[in-house]
Design a protein around this motif. Structure first.
Motif, PDB file in Angstrom:
ATOM      1  N   LYS A 160       0.840  -1.195   0.000  1.00  0.00           N
ATOM      2  CA  LYS A 160       0.000   0.000   0.000  1.00  0.00           C
ATOM      3  C   LYS A 160       0.880   1.251   0.000  1.00  0.00           C
ATOM      4  O   LYS A 160       1.884   1.306   0.701  1.00  0.00           O
TER       5      LYS A 160
ATOM      6  N   TYR B  60       0.844   5.457   0.413  1.00  0.00           N
ATOM      7  CA  TYR B  60       0.201   6.729   0.746  1.00  0.00           C
ATOM      8  C   TYR B  60       1.044   7.832   0.121  1.00  0.00           C
ATOM      9  O   TYR B  60       2.222   7.991   0.453  1.00  0.00           O
TER      10      TYR B  60
ATOM     11  N   HIS C 109       1.864  11.750  -0.627  1.00  0.00           N
ATOM     12  CA  HIS C 109       1.702  13.085  -0.064  1.00  0.00           C
ATOM     13  C   HIS C 109       2.317  14.094  -1.036  1.00  0.00           C
ATOM     14  O   HIS C 109       3.538  14.139  -1.193  1.00  0.00           O
TER      15      HIS C 109
ATOM     16  N   THR D 174      -4.066  14.284  -9.799  1.00  0.00           N
ATOM     17  CA  THR D 174      -4.294  12.882  -9.459  1.00  0.00           C
ATOM     18  C   THR D 174      -3.769  11.973 -10.580  1.00  0.00           C
ATOM     19  O   THR D 174      -3.312  10.859 -10.309  1.00  0.00           O
TER      20      THR D 174
ATOM     21  N   ALA E  60      -3.217   3.758  -1.649  1.00  0.00           N
ATOM     22  CA  ALA E  60      -4.105   3.687  -0.486  1.00  0.00           C
ATOM     23  C   ALA E  60      -4.701   5.047  -0.139  1.00  0.00           C
ATOM     24  O   ALA E  60      -5.699   5.128   0.571  1.00  0.00           O
ATOM     25  N   GLY E  61      -4.076   6.108  -0.640  1.00  0.00           N
ATOM     26  CA  GLY E  61      -4.590   7.443  -0.351  1.00  0.00           C
ATOM     27  C   GLY E  61      -3.646   8.510  -0.870  1.00  0.00           C
ATOM     28  O   GLY E  61      -2.444   8.277  -1.010  1.00  0.00           O
ATOM     29  N   THR E  62      -4.214   9.662  -1.200  1.00  0.00           N
ATOM     30  CA  THR E  62      -3.419  10.801  -1.671  1.00  0.00           C
ATOM     31  C   THR E  62      -3.890  12.054  -0.952  1.00  0.00           C
ATOM     32  O   THR E  62      -5.088  12.285  -0.823  1.00  0.00           O
ATOM     33  N   ASP E  63      -2.952  12.849  -0.462  1.00  0.00           N
ATOM     34  CA  ASP E  63      -3.312  14.136   0.119  1.00  0.00           C
ATOM     35  C   ASP E  63      -2.439  15.219  -0.490  1.00  0.00           C
ATOM     36  O   ASP E  63      -1.347  14.955  -1.002  1.00  0.00           O
TER      37      ASP E  63
ATOM     38  N   LYS F  66       1.130   8.060   7.220  1.00  0.00           N
ATOM     39  CA  LYS F  66      -0.026   7.201   7.470  1.00  0.00           C
ATOM     40  C   LYS F  66       0.381   5.734   7.367  1.00  0.00           C
ATOM     41  O   LYS F  66       1.403   5.392   6.793  1.00  0.00           O
TER      42      LYS F  66
ATOM     43  N   ASP G 250       3.634  -0.266   4.895  1.00  0.00           N
ATOM     44  CA  ASP G 250       3.066   0.681   3.945  1.00  0.00           C
ATOM     45  C   ASP G 250       4.099   1.726   3.557  1.00  0.00           C
ATOM     46  O   ASP G 250       4.793   2.283   4.415  1.00  0.00           O
TER      47      ASP G 250
ATOM     48  N   ASN H 129       5.146   5.312   2.446  1.00  0.00           N
ATOM     49  CA  ASN H 129       4.740   6.711   2.386  1.00  0.00           C
ATOM     50  C   ASN H 129       5.655   7.414   1.402  1.00  0.00           C
ATOM     51  O   ASN H 129       6.876   7.465   1.592  1.00  0.00           O
TER      52      ASN H 129
END
Length: 257
Positions: free
Chosen positions: A65, A67, A69, A84, A108-111, A136, A141, A143
């Protein structure tokens, strides 16, 4: 010592150097303890290979996964603010590189953060506050921090076990790269997304191909290896030994943690 002053050995010898920037990685040298662990893994991997035992390999495909940033100085392309689709392109580049070796990455996620200090000083005083605020997931995972400017380097990473679960510096774990290195990014010769592949190699436990210097006679600089210093267009492979080392560190340090 840090790998921020080493330039493209093979390309320099032929006079082929990027006009504005060369590949330089800010990943710290591994600790003595980490080197000893790598030597132990090397002995185990060699012994298993001789007997045909491949227990050090990871079964099937391992999914990691990620994450992401995005840290920019403004909400503009020139400020390092990625889209994105830029992020998706980066994950795709990593998947293409690692798929032959049994690893895939899933977003798993984008900020998205606008902070000019973090965006330009992540390789320095801003690293810790940025990572404390944004990191995260767990130790398995990845980052990935895509920041506007890395100064004289393209990226840096942490090795497994330097900031493991339960340690006070767990939040430092991860990979930081210049946002201009994503596919289609602004950094000519380094904009196919392979800086993240190189830095993820460190995150998995790999060293540079020239780690510790070269003392042998002859030989060819392995410019096609992801852990060497070269242009993105040259990168295309890990060795079987590097694959085994990734598996050893993954199984012993990151999997399930």
């Amino acid at each position: 010592m840090q790998f921020k002053a080493i330039v493209l050995g093979a390309l320099a010898a032929t006079g082929v150097i990027a006009e504005d920037i060369v590949r330089a990685c800010g990943t710290h040298d591994p600790t003595d303890a980490h080197i000893e662990q790598s030597k132990q893994f090397a002995t185990e991997e060699a012994a298993l290979a001789l007997t045909g035992n491949e227990s050090f390999r990871v079964a099937a495909t391992t999914t990691v996964k990620v994450y992401v940033h995005v840290v920019a100085s403004s909400q503009s392309k020139s400020g390092g603010y990625l889209s994105t689709s830029d992020v998706s392109g980066q994950i795709s580049a990593m998947n293409k590189a690692y798929a032959p070796y049994g690893y895939q990455f899933t977003l798993a996620g984008t900020d998205f953060t606008v902070n000019s200090n973090w965006a330009t000083n992540a390789y320095g005083s801003a690293e810790e506050p940025m990572k404390k605020a944004l990191r995260k997931g767990n130790y398995a995972d990845l980052n990935l921090y895509l920041v506007k400017d890395m100064g004289s380097i393209l990226g840096f990473a942490t090795f497994p076990d330097e900031s493991g679960p339960g340690q006070s510096n767990f939040h430092l774990d991860g990979v930081v790269v210049a946002s201009g290195t994503v596919p289609g990014g602004s950094l000519t010769n380094f904009n196919l997304g392979l800086t993240s592949v190189h830095e993820a190699g460190h995150w998995f436990g790999l060293y540079h191909t020239f780690q510790g210097g070269c003392s042998g006679q002859g030989g060819v600089d392995p410019i096609h290896n992801y852990m060497d210093y070269t242009y993105d267009t040259c990168y295309e492979e890990f060795t079987a030994g590097q694959n085994a080392r990734i598996n050893s560190y993954w199984k012993n340090y990151r999997a399930g943690k």
